[in-house]
Design an enzyme around this catalytic site. Structure first.
Site, PDB file in Angstrom:
ATOM      1  N   ILE A  68       0.913  -1.187   0.066  1.00  0.00           N
ATOM      2  CA  ILE A  68      -0.002  -0.006  -0.015  1.00  0.00           C
ATOM      3  C   ILE A  68       0.925   1.347   0.033  1.00  0.00           C
ATOM      4  CG2 ILE A  68      -1.782   1.272   1.491  1.00  0.00           C
ATOM      5  CD1 ILE A  68      -2.643  -1.490   2.775  1.00  0.00           C
ATOM      6  N   ASN A  80       4.383   9.724   0.201  1.00  0.00           N
ATOM      7  CA  ASN A  80       5.360   9.761   0.945  1.00  0.00           C
ATOM      8  C   ASN A  80       6.084   8.506   0.992  1.00  0.00           C
ATOM      9  OD1 ASN A  80       7.585   9.794   2.981  1.00  0.00           O
ATOM     10  ND2 ASN A  80       6.467  10.951   4.526  1.00  0.00           N
ATOM     11  N   TYR A  81       6.961   8.076   0.209  1.00  0.00           N
ATOM     12  CA  TYR A  81       7.260   6.484   0.257  1.00  0.00           C
ATOM     13  C   TYR A  81       7.482   5.982   1.451  1.00  0.00           C
ATOM     14  CZ  TYR A  81       7.425   6.316  -4.853  1.00  0.00           C
ATOM     15  OH  TYR A  81       7.046   6.385  -6.326  1.00  0.00           O
ATOM     16  N   GLU A 106       4.765  -8.097   2.881  1.00  0.00           N
ATOM     17  CA  GLU A 106       4.979  -8.929   3.795  1.00  0.00           C
ATOM     18  C   GLU A 106       4.925  -8.550   5.191  1.00  0.00           C
ATOM     19  OE1 GLU A 106       8.022  -9.229   0.291  1.00  0.00           O
ATOM     20  OE2 GLU A 106       6.870  -7.784   1.436  1.00  0.00           O
TER      21      GLU A 106
END
Length: 130
Positions: free
Chosen positions: A43, A47-48, A55
């Site tokens: 998801i 903002n990475y 996982e």
């Protein structure tokens, strides 16, 4: 459940991914010692650093439900390119899984299999924090 069945569950999780930025969808299915399977999909967030990995989501769901013993995890991507858990996910898995945890990776018409210990040797453990 056979390895291929667990991979099929991971592939289904890929379909629930939210990856508008990277366009790289990932799904995971982790099997507990009692045979229960939990899934996760990545998801993304603009903002990475706030993105959730497949996982991590799968094991978090299992931990939240009280599971602490795991047999294997299957990982797939929309490209079915043999993706393995990233370093951060490997560390998260190592908090709750033995080095012998089987990691099954989807490669189109075949699979690759590793152990968590092969993917993350000399992991950081709680013992390092004492």
């Amino acid at each position: 459940m056979e390895d291929e069945d667990l991979l099929a569950v991971a592939r289904k999780a890929v379909e629930r991914s939210y990856a508008p930025y990277s366009e790289y969808s990932v799904g995971a299915a982790i099997e507990t010692a009692d045979g229960t399977v939990f899934t996760g999909s990545n998801i993304e967030n603009a903002n990475y650093s706030n993105s959730v990995h497949a996982e991590e989501l799968a094991i978090s769901k299992a931990i939240e439900e009280g599971h602490r013993s795991f047999e294997r995890i299957a990982v797939s991507s929309g490209r079915r390119d043999g993706v393995t858990p990233c370093g951060m996910c490997r560390q998260s898995l190592s908090e709750f899984c033995a080095p012998e945890l089987r990691v099954i990776c989807d490669e189109k018409d075949t699979t690759a299999e590793y152990t968590l210990g092969e993917l993350l040797p000399n992991t950081i453990t709680g013992g390092h924090l004492e």
